[in-house]
Write a protein that holds these residues in place. Sequence first.
Motif, PDB file in Angstrom:
ATOM      1  N   GLU A 165      41.233   6.152 -10.461  1.00 20.77           N
ATOM      2  CA  GLU A 165      42.385   6.606 -11.232  1.00 20.77           C
ATOM      3  C   GLU A 165      43.237   7.439 -10.291  1.00 20.77           C
ATOM      4  O   GLU A 165      42.797   8.479  -9.804  1.00 20.77           O
ATOM      5  CB  GLU A 165      41.970   7.450 -12.442  1.00 20.77           C
ATOM      6  CG  GLU A 165      43.172   7.953 -13.220  1.00 20.77           C
ATOM      7  CD  GLU A 165      42.814   8.863 -14.387  1.00 20.77           C
ATOM      8  OE1 GLU A 165      43.758   9.324 -15.056  1.00 20.77           O
ATOM      9  OE2 GLU A 165      41.623   9.124 -14.621  1.00 20.77           O
ATOM     10  N   MET A 166      44.434   6.956  -9.998  1.00 17.16           N
ATOM     11  CA  MET A 166      45.338   7.700  -9.121  1.00 17.16           C
ATOM     12  C   MET A 166      46.307   8.455 -10.020  1.00 17.16           C
ATOM     13  O   MET A 166      47.120   7.843 -10.733  1.00 17.16           O
ATOM     14  CB  MET A 166      46.087   6.767  -8.181  1.00 17.16           C
ATOM     15  CG  MET A 166      46.951   7.505  -7.172  1.00 17.16           C
ATOM     16  SD  MET A 166      46.019   8.559  -6.034  1.00 17.16           S
ATOM     17  CE  MET A 166      45.347   7.313  -4.945  1.00 17.16           C
ATOM     18  N   VAL A 188      50.734   4.843  -2.092  1.00 21.32           N
ATOM     19  CA  VAL A 188      51.353   6.102  -2.489  1.00 21.32           C
ATOM     20  C   VAL A 188      52.458   6.386  -1.473  1.00 21.32           C
ATOM     21  O   VAL A 188      52.182   6.615  -0.300  1.00 21.32           O
ATOM     22  CB  VAL A 188      50.329   7.254  -2.518  1.00 21.32           C
ATOM     23  CG1 VAL A 188      51.011   8.555  -2.905  1.00 21.32           C
ATOM     24  CG2 VAL A 188      49.186   6.933  -3.474  1.00 21.32           C
ATOM     25  N   SER A 217      49.146   8.466 -14.641  1.00 18.39           N
ATOM     26  CA  SER A 217      48.160   7.869 -13.746  1.00 18.39           C
ATOM     27  C   SER A 217      48.218   6.355 -13.786  1.00 18.39           C
ATOM     28  O   SER A 217      48.751   5.761 -14.729  1.00 18.39           O
ATOM     29  CB  SER A 217      46.748   8.358 -14.092  1.00 18.39           C
ATOM     30  OG  SER A 217      46.376   7.954 -15.382  1.00 18.39           O
ATOM     31  N   GLU A 218      47.668   5.765 -12.740  1.00  4.60           N
ATOM     32  CA  GLU A 218      47.517   4.318 -12.632  1.00  4.60           C
ATOM     33  C   GLU A 218      46.039   4.038 -12.378  1.00  4.60           C
ATOM     34  O   GLU A 218      45.406   4.729 -11.577  1.00  4.60           O
ATOM     35  CB  GLU A 218      48.349   3.750 -11.475  1.00  4.60           C
ATOM     36  CG  GLU A 218      49.847   3.867 -11.663  1.00  4.60           C
ATOM     37  CD  GLU A 218      50.397   2.966 -12.754  1.00  4.60           C
ATOM     38  OE1 GLU A 218      49.732   1.966 -13.114  1.00  4.60           O
ATOM     39  OE2 GLU A 218      51.496   3.271 -13.263  1.00  4.60           O
ATOM     40  N   HIS A 235      49.925  13.414  -5.479  1.00  5.34           N
ATOM     41  CA  HIS A 235      48.910  12.568  -6.087  1.00  5.34           C
ATOM     42  C   HIS A 235      47.541  13.240  -6.024  1.00  5.34           C
ATOM     43  O   HIS A 235      47.326  14.176  -5.261  1.00  5.34           O
ATOM     44  CB  HIS A 235      48.858  11.192  -5.405  1.00  5.34           C
ATOM     45  CG  HIS A 235      48.602  11.245  -3.942  1.00  5.34           C
ATOM     46  ND1 HIS A 235      49.548  11.673  -3.027  1.00  5.34           N
ATOM     47  CD2 HIS A 235      47.502  10.938  -3.220  1.00  5.34           C
ATOM     48  CE1 HIS A 235      49.034  11.608  -1.815  1.00  5.34           C
ATOM     49  NE2 HIS A 235      47.797  11.173  -1.893  1.00  5.34           N
ATOM     50  N   VAL A 265      43.301   1.689 -10.756  1.00  5.37           N
ATOM     51  CA  VAL A 265      43.200   0.729  -9.661  1.00  5.37           C
ATOM     52  C   VAL A 265      41.773   0.177  -9.692  1.00  5.37           C
ATOM     53  O   VAL A 265      40.814   0.898  -9.419  1.00  5.37           O
ATOM     54  CB  VAL A 265      43.506   1.381  -8.294  1.00  5.37           C
ATOM     55  CG1 VAL A 265      43.610   0.318  -7.218  1.00  5.37           C
ATOM     56  CG2 VAL A 265      44.777   2.226  -8.355  1.00  5.37           C
ATOM     57  N   TYR A 300      42.663   0.819  -0.948  1.00  3.66           N
ATOM     58  CA  TYR A 300      42.086  -0.436  -1.411  1.00  3.66           C
ATOM     59  C   TYR A 300      40.729  -0.111  -2.011  1.00  3.66           C
ATOM     60  O   TYR A 300      39.870   0.471  -1.335  1.00  3.66           O
ATOM     61  CB  TYR A 300      41.937  -1.428  -0.253  1.00  3.66           C
ATOM     62  CG  TYR A 300      41.178  -2.686  -0.619  1.00  3.66           C
ATOM     63  CD1 TYR A 300      41.670  -3.561  -1.575  1.00  3.66           C
ATOM     64  CD2 TYR A 300      39.968  -2.986  -0.014  1.00  3.66           C
ATOM     65  CE1 TYR A 300      40.980  -4.716  -1.916  1.00  3.66           C
ATOM     66  CE2 TYR A 300      39.267  -4.138  -0.350  1.00  3.66           C
ATOM     67  CZ  TYR A 300      39.779  -4.992  -1.304  1.00  3.66           C
ATOM     68  OH  TYR A 300      39.092  -6.128  -1.646  1.00  3.66           O
ATOM     69  N   GLU A 313      41.751  -4.213  -5.917  1.00  2.00           N
ATOM     70  CA  GLU A 313      43.178  -3.927  -5.990  1.00  2.00           C
ATOM     71  C   GLU A 313      43.560  -2.827  -4.998  1.00  2.00           C
ATOM     72  O   GLU A 313      42.703  -2.054  -4.558  1.00  2.00           O
ATOM     73  CB  GLU A 313      43.583  -3.478  -7.399  1.00  2.00           C
ATOM     74  CG  GLU A 313      43.403  -4.556  -8.443  1.00  2.00           C
ATOM     75  CD  GLU A 313      43.819  -4.121  -9.834  1.00  2.00           C
ATOM     76  OE1 GLU A 313      44.173  -5.005 -10.622  1.00  2.00           O
ATOM     77  OE2 GLU A 313      43.774  -2.908 -10.147  1.00  2.00           O
ATOM     78  N   ILE A 314      44.855  -2.780  -4.682  1.00  2.00           N
ATOM     79  CA  ILE A 314      45.383  -1.724  -3.820  1.00  2.00           C
ATOM     80  C   ILE A 314      46.463  -0.957  -4.570  1.00  2.00           C
ATOM     81  O   ILE A 314      47.044  -1.452  -5.541  1.00  2.00           O
ATOM     82  CB  ILE A 314      45.967  -2.261  -2.490  1.00  2.00           C
ATOM     83  CG1 ILE A 314      47.232  -3.088  -2.744  1.00  2.00           C
ATOM     84  CG2 ILE A 314      44.943  -3.033  -1.702  1.00  2.00           C
ATOM     85  CD1 ILE A 314      48.017  -3.413  -1.481  1.00  2.00           C
ATOM     86  N   ILE A 315      46.701   0.249  -4.081  1.00  2.00           N
ATOM     87  CA  ILE A 315      47.850   1.030  -4.529  1.00  2.00           C
ATOM     88  C   ILE A 315      48.407   1.741  -3.302  1.00  2.00           C
ATOM     89  O   ILE A 315      47.646   2.217  -2.453  1.00  2.00           O
ATOM     90  CB  ILE A 315      47.490   2.029  -5.654  1.00  2.00           C
ATOM     91  CG1 ILE A 315      48.764   2.645  -6.257  1.00  2.00           C
ATOM     92  CG2 ILE A 315      46.533   3.103  -5.166  1.00  2.00           C
ATOM     93  CD1 ILE A 315      48.540   3.342  -7.591  1.00  2.00           C
ATOM     94  N   LEU A 365      47.841   3.756   1.853  1.00  2.00           N
ATOM     95  CA  LEU A 365      47.380   2.591   1.110  1.00  2.00           C
ATOM     96  C   LEU A 365      45.912   2.791   0.771  1.00  2.00           C
ATOM     97  O   LEU A 365      45.108   3.120   1.648  1.00  2.00           O
ATOM     98  CB  LEU A 365      47.548   1.312   1.938  1.00  2.00           C
ATOM     99  CG  LEU A 365      47.132   0.017   1.252  1.00  2.00           C
ATOM    100  CD1 LEU A 365      48.045  -1.112   1.674  1.00  2.00           C
ATOM    101  CD2 LEU A 365      45.684  -0.340   1.528  1.00  2.00           C
TER     102      LEU A 365
END
Length: 128
Positions: free
Chosen positions: A59-60, A84, A73-74, A90, A76, A52, A80-82, A50
């Motif tokens: 940019e993930m 994986v 890519s996503e 990644h 963030v 945060y 915000e969190i992402i 995770l």
Amino acid sequence: MKPINIKKKYSKFDKQWHPHQIATVDDMQVLLAKISGSFVWHSHKDEDELFYVQKGVLEMRFRESGNPENVWSEIVNQGEIIVVPKGVEHCPTTKDGEEVHLLLFEKTSTAHTGEVSHEKTQTSYPKI
């Protein structure tokens, strides 16, 4: 059982791509990191991660296993969190040399760059 001031913890280190442990929760660890630029492509076979974003924009990047040409890519944003999922390749990245501050939550068994050995790979995280 004292509160942890995250801003003060960030002031204790400058090194980028080198997470610092601020707490443990069962078999999980809470890490802080400062990053800038691009990391290394990697995955974690058995662990989720995770991210945060405390400051800046992350940019993930992701790529399909077995098909390195299929990259997406996503973005963030701060606050915000992402997550994986385990096994997903990644590469965390920042734009234009911006320094991004991250809080990471992962198992204590998680290797920094998975099975990839790289000059940015860390094998231990200082406790602050």
